[in-house]
Design an enzyme around this catalytic site. Structure first.
Site, PDB file in Angstrom:
ATOM      1  N   LYS A 112       0.819  -1.216   0.000  1.00 47.20           N
ATOM      2  CA  LYS A 112       0.000   0.000   0.000  1.00 47.20           C
ATOM      3  C   LYS A 112       0.856   1.270   0.000  1.00 47.20           C
ATOM      4  CE  LYS A 112      -4.113  -2.278   1.637  1.00 47.20           C
ATOM      5  NZ  LYS A 112      -3.609  -3.668   1.725  1.00 47.20           N
TER       6      LYS A 112
HETATM    7  C1  LIG Z   1      -4.313  -4.783   1.184  1.00 37.81           C
HETATM    8  C2  LIG Z   1      -3.515  -6.020   1.055  1.00 37.81           C
HETATM    9  C3  LIG Z   1      -3.874  -7.051   0.148  1.00 37.81           C
HETATM   10  C4  LIG Z   1      -5.129  -6.977  -0.696  1.00 37.81           C
HETATM   11  O1  LIG Z   1      -5.035  -5.989  -1.701  1.00 37.81           O
HETATM   12  P1  LIG Z   1      -6.347  -5.503  -2.481  1.00 37.81           P
HETATM   13  O2  LIG Z   1      -5.895  -4.373  -3.323  1.00 37.81           O
HETATM   14  O3  LIG Z   1      -7.306  -5.068  -1.401  1.00 37.81           O
HETATM   15  O4  LIG Z   1      -6.858  -6.653  -3.253  1.00 37.81           O
HETATM   16  C5  LIG Z   1      -3.034  -8.151   0.036  1.00 37.81           C
HETATM   17  N1  LIG Z   1      -1.934  -8.275   0.806  1.00 37.81           N
HETATM   18  C6  LIG Z   1      -1.555  -7.317   1.688  1.00 37.81           C
HETATM   19  C7  LIG Z   1      -0.341  -7.545   2.517  1.00 37.81           C
HETATM   20  C8  LIG Z   1      -2.330  -6.168   1.852  1.00 37.81           C
HETATM   21  O5  LIG Z   1      -1.964  -5.223   2.743  1.00 37.81           O
END
Ligand SMILES: *Cc1c(COP(=O)(O)O)cnc(C)c1O
Length: 498
Positions: A112
């Site tokens: 993120k």
């Molecule tokens: C948020 C997250 C996901 C999922 O990603 P999306 O974009 O919501 O599908 C997968 N792995 C980790 C470690 C995350 O923080």
């Protein structure tokens, strides 16, 4: 380039406005009115392009109301020394045809960061363009990764404050420590004595409380959301898929006209949607492989064409994927339904009213042409971490492990062994419990102290934890507020001095 709503009942807006508002007024999600031509991507395989240069070329296509200088300044800030790898998102090949795209070299050790290090800069510029003079208050409910990434992204960004609510007992010890030690003069972290849903409901209630909005406006403030439905979170995610392609072509023998697969551990459908948009832009992807944990609503959707959220919710070793309503799927539906907003509205109405909808046969075929889906349960996730460690001496986190397991299923089901990239979405040292259990055995993971487990894991594997995680224990706690869910509105008032 103008942005339209998936539900077709809001006026088109500029990129700056789409980023500032997040959700369209008709409840839909913004997407580009027309997608950039695929020819636009040919320069991306130019040898020697840096991550930042690639980001600039891609962002320019979508954020056409930003000047090149504005974009480059945002990008310089976002992807500099705050990433511990000069490549920003390096690919580690563990076999001739299998690589992990490491998306966890940023300040919070999860993917993120790639969007949330950039979004605050883009929003600040957007606010200037729109002559928007209110203070932007980011309200975030988090199950762990988003909150910390938003805090780090918005830390000390002028004209903003960020308030994060997390479930007091619903995040990992490392995640909690990351948040309560958060620095910055504009950051506020609040524990809620409830679960994630309660925290999220509290935030949603504030967003829709008109009286509160008026109070905020009178004080020169406005709420904004950094959650993954914001277009400004998706575009930055296209960049690393192109970067991975460049890597495969330049360093690992992929012919520029050959295709490869991408596996994405998926929750809200944001990260995999970015890969899909990459393909629309010309990225030569054969299959997009959607990997879920036990909350496998997307697996069923892709296999059968029926989305049905009426099912049990499981807490898993991969908590960032514990989701039953994947908000970003609405953007894909728009494409599947032939860009017909009335059809999107019909599906969303059914989802709200009865918790399910079913695609028409032609739409389902279109879906299955692009996507393949599978899932991993808890034991399979643990086994995948162990297997990858034993086979390749490479540590992966439980989310990434779900991706690896589903990729094994794909290989077996299809025999398609072309080059494949698995998105590694978090550092293994962010989820020590699950990783230690897999690599060191269940006894080793009996201690509840995650920092002790981190040290044990590092000692046993010789892999060094990211400094920002290892150093957390010594950082002073700066945020101690813990409140009941009913006190969320009052807490926001207190923080903002309303
Ligand atoms: C948020 C997250 C996901 C999922 O990603 P999306 O974009 O919501 O599908 C997968 N792995 C980790 C470690 C995350 O923080």
């Amino acid at each position: 380039m103008q942005y339209i709503s998936t539900r077709g009942q809001s006026r088109p807006v500029s990129a700056a406005e789409a980023l500032l508002t997040g959700l369209a007024p008709d409840g839909g999600l913004y997407l580009p009115e027309s997608f950039p031509a695929t020819a636009a991507v040919s320069p991306f395989t130019e040898p020697g392009l840096t991550y930042q240069q690639l980001a600039s070329r891609i962002l320019k296509l979508f954020l056409s109301d930003y000047t090149e200088a504005e974009l480059e300044a945002c990008i310089r800030h976002a992807y500099g020394g705050n990433f511990t790898s000069p490549a920003v998102t390096p690919v580690t090949m563990v076999g001739e045809k299998l690589g992990f795209l490491e998306l966890w070299h940023g300040p919070t050790c999860a993917f993120k960061d790639l969007a949330l290090q950039l979004l605050p800069r883009l929003l600040t510029v957007a606010a200037r363009k729109q002559r928007f003079d209110r203070e932007i208050i980011l309200l975030v409910a988090t199950s762990g990764d988003t909150g910390k990434a938003a805090l780090e992204g918005f830390k000390d960004v002028p004209g903003t404050k960020v308030i994060v609510f997390y479930p007091e007992d619903g995040v990992s010890a490392v995640q909690k420590r990351q948040m309560v030690t958060q620095e910055g003069t504009n950051t506020y972290v609040v524990g809620v004595t409830g679960n994630f849903d309660q925290a999220q409901a509290g935030v949603k209630a504030l967003f829709t409380d008109e009286e509160f909005q008026q109070e905020m406006a009178a004080a020169g403030k406005t709420f904004s959301s950094a959650n993954s439905i914001n277009w400004g979170r998706l575009v930055p995610q296209l960049v690393y898929y192109f970067k991975a392609w460049c890597d495969l072509c330049q360093n690992h023998g992929l012919a520029p006209d050959a295709t490869f697969n991408i596996v994405v551990p998926t929750g809200n459908f944001g990260n995999i949607l970015a890969a899909y948009y990459g393909k629309k832009l010309g990225l030569p992807v054969h299959k997009l492989i959607c990997a879920s944990n036990r909350n496998n609503v997307l697996t069923d959707f892709i296999r059968t064409g029926e989305y049905n959220r009426n099912r049990r919710f499981y807490q898993t070793l991969s908590p960032s994927m514990d989701i039953l309503v994947s908000s970003n799927l609405e953007r894909l539906l728009f494409d599947l339904a032939g860009a017909d907003p009335a059809q999107v509205r019909a599906y969303m109405d059914q989802l709200r009213e009865k918790g399910s909808y079913r695609l028409a046969a032609a739409e389902r075929e279109r879906l299955q042409e692009e996507f393949w889906a599978g899932y991993a349960d808890e034991a399979e996730t643990t086994a995948a971490i162990r297997r990858v460690y034993e086979r390749y001496h490479y540590l992966i986190d439980p989310h990434t492990a779900v991706g690896y397991k589903v990729y094994q299923d794909y290989l077996e089901a299809t025999g398609d062994d072309r080059p494949t990239i698995i998105a590694a979405t978090a550092s293994p040292f962010k989820f020590n419990y699950g990783v230690a259990q897999a690599v060191l055995g269940p006894e080793a993971a009996e201690t509840p102290d995650e920092f002790a487990l981190m040290a044990k894991l590092a000692a046993a594997t010789g892999v060094t934890p990211p400094a920002v995680l290892a150093g957390l224990q010594d950082k002073p706690v700066r945020h101690q507020r813990v409140i009941a869910p009913v006190a969320m509105a009052e807490t926001v008032r207190t923080i903002l001095g309303l």
